[in-house]
Design a protein around this motif. Sequence first.
Motif, short mmCIF file in Angstrom:
data_model
loop_
_atom_site.label_atom_id
_atom_site.label_comp_id
_atom_site.label_asym_id
_atom_site.label_seq_id
_atom_site.Cartn_x
_atom_site.Cartn_y
_atom_site.Cartn_z
N THR A 145 0.84 -1.16 0.00
CA THR A 145 0.00 0.00 0.00
C THR A 145 0.89 1.24 0.00
O THR A 145 2.08 1.14 0.32
N LEU A 146 0.32 2.42 -0.30
CA LEU A 146 1.06 3.67 -0.22
C LEU A 146 1.12 4.23 1.20
O LEU A 146 1.89 5.14 1.47
N ASP A 147 0.33 3.68 2.10
CA ASP A 147 0.21 4.27 3.44
C ASP A 147 1.50 4.21 4.25
O ASP A 147 1.71 5.03 5.14
N GLY A 148 2.37 3.23 3.96
CA GLY A 148 3.60 3.11 4.73
C GLY A 148 4.73 3.97 4.23
O GLY A 148 5.83 3.93 4.81
N LEU A 149 4.51 4.75 3.18
CA LEU A 149 5.55 5.57 2.59
C LEU A 149 5.42 7.03 3.03
O LEU A 149 4.33 7.48 3.40
N HIS A 150 6.53 7.75 2.99
CA HIS A 150 6.45 9.19 3.20
C HIS A 150 5.58 9.81 2.11
O HIS A 150 5.59 9.34 0.96
N PRO A 151 4.78 10.83 2.42
CA PRO A 151 3.89 11.43 1.42
C PRO A 151 4.60 11.82 0.13
O PRO A 151 4.08 11.59 -0.96
N HIS A 152 5.80 12.41 0.24
CA HIS A 152 6.52 12.81 -0.97
C HIS A 152 6.91 11.59 -1.79
O HIS A 152 6.80 11.58 -3.02
N ALA A 153 7.36 10.54 -1.10
CA ALA A 153 7.75 9.31 -1.81
C ALA A 153 6.54 8.69 -2.50
O ALA A 153 6.64 8.19 -3.63
N ALA A 154 5.38 8.72 -1.84
CA ALA A 154 4.16 8.15 -2.43
C ALA A 154 3.78 8.91 -3.69
O ALA A 154 3.42 8.30 -4.72
N ARG A 155 3.84 10.24 -3.65
CA ARG A 155 3.49 11.03 -4.83
C ARG A 155 4.50 10.82 -5.96
O ARG A 155 4.12 10.73 -7.14
N LYS A 156 5.78 10.72 -5.60
CA LYS A 156 6.81 10.50 -6.62
C LYS A 156 6.60 9.16 -7.33
O LYS A 156 6.73 9.07 -8.56
N ILE A 157 6.27 8.13 -6.56
CA ILE A 157 6.05 6.81 -7.15
C ILE A 157 4.82 6.83 -8.05
O ILE A 157 4.84 6.33 -9.18
N LEU A 158 3.75 7.43 -7.58
CA LEU A 158 2.52 7.47 -8.36
C LEU A 158 2.71 8.30 -9.63
O LEU A 158 2.13 7.99 -10.68
N ALA A 159 3.54 9.34 -9.55
CA ALA A 159 3.75 10.22 -10.71
C ALA A 159 4.46 9.52 -11.86
O ALA A 159 4.45 10.03 -12.99
N ALA A 160 5.08 8.38 -11.60
CA ALA A 160 5.79 7.67 -12.68
C ALA A 160 4.83 7.11 -13.72
O ALA A 160 5.22 6.87 -14.87
#
Length: 411
Positions: free
Chosen positions: A321-336
Amino acid sequence: MSVLDRSSLEDSPLADLHALASELGIDGYRRLRKADLIDAILARQGGENGAGTVEDAAADAEAAERPRRGRRGRRGGRARRDADEGEGEAEAEAEAEGPVAKVADTEPAERVAEGVVELLGNGSGFLRVSPPDPSDDDVYISAAQVRRCELVSGDRVGGPVRPPRRSERYPSLIRVDTINGKAADEVAEGIHFDDLPAAFPTQRFALNSDDPTLKAIEWLTPLGRGSRAVIAGGPRAGKSEALRRIAAALAAQDGVDVTVVLAGVRPEEIGDWKEHGPGEPAVALSFAASHDAQSQAVERAVETAKRIASRGGDAVLVLDTLDGLHPHAARKILAAARDIVDGGSLTIIATASKPVGGETTVIALDAALTSTGRFPALDLGASGTLRPELLVGEAGADAIAQARAQALGVS
């Protein structure tokens, strides 16, 4: 840009240079300054016998260090210090003079291997010379080479090989000369993934499922190649189960490369994915792993998916899930995620307690509906897809708008 030219080596971290020097069989590389180490690597890669240059540099580094060691070692007495210095001088002379002839006499002729890349979870890989089965003739590929040449599983790669050292089982790839029949430096000159032009998804994924929730997702919150989607909802809303069923439906389609990534999930869910999922997860970390460990593991999987998409393939990464990641890391991953214009696509479908921003599709699940067994458990008012007409046509987009208005009680 050459794969191993001076500028790329200067931009590489010292750890990568050490790994490359080890593969090339450069002795004493840990004692070299970065500039000397780059010279040694270029000399060896250029087909020259760089042993003399390397050993001379190592001896110089040893000589530079010796006065400092002598000043620190007063307790041992003059006799011990003199003996140590005498031994050090003898060793330096042996290193400076002996290895050149030794290497010239014993180093075997360079062997060239070609095979198919199979990546491992730690970022390194193997060159399978008789794919898909492993064999004792397979060649090890370091993680530094994988990153430098942006290799993905399935690439056909060729290059010179050195024999295994005393503690190694497999031979190692010295450098990558060809990738899928093209020169490695030619492949490396491609446009950076983040600079590739992107468009809204236009090719809808047909889930072809009898599951009522998946049917609702397919037509009311459609997914396409290049979608950036989040399945959102509170605890026990059924996010992981919905993601697993979507992954299974996509894995059954031809031409789609599906990767499962588990980060921050319950240990029991890892077992469920392995038993009932579409394949073995590429990453499987429970919520006990640190935020940084989860982010690094997910980013490695995303990098692999990027390479597939940049070469014209259609990659799908499902992430729970994205919940365990830092918010910036989650957005960076999703932006790919993106649909590359006149190219491939990278689709990312992830679970999260709430949208993180930037999604092209949000699939909101209602925990109350799920807990009472009322399906589809889709919160249509909170769900939606940007530009749905590109995926389902104008009539389909009108039908979605009418269904949402009915769900919200708007006439």
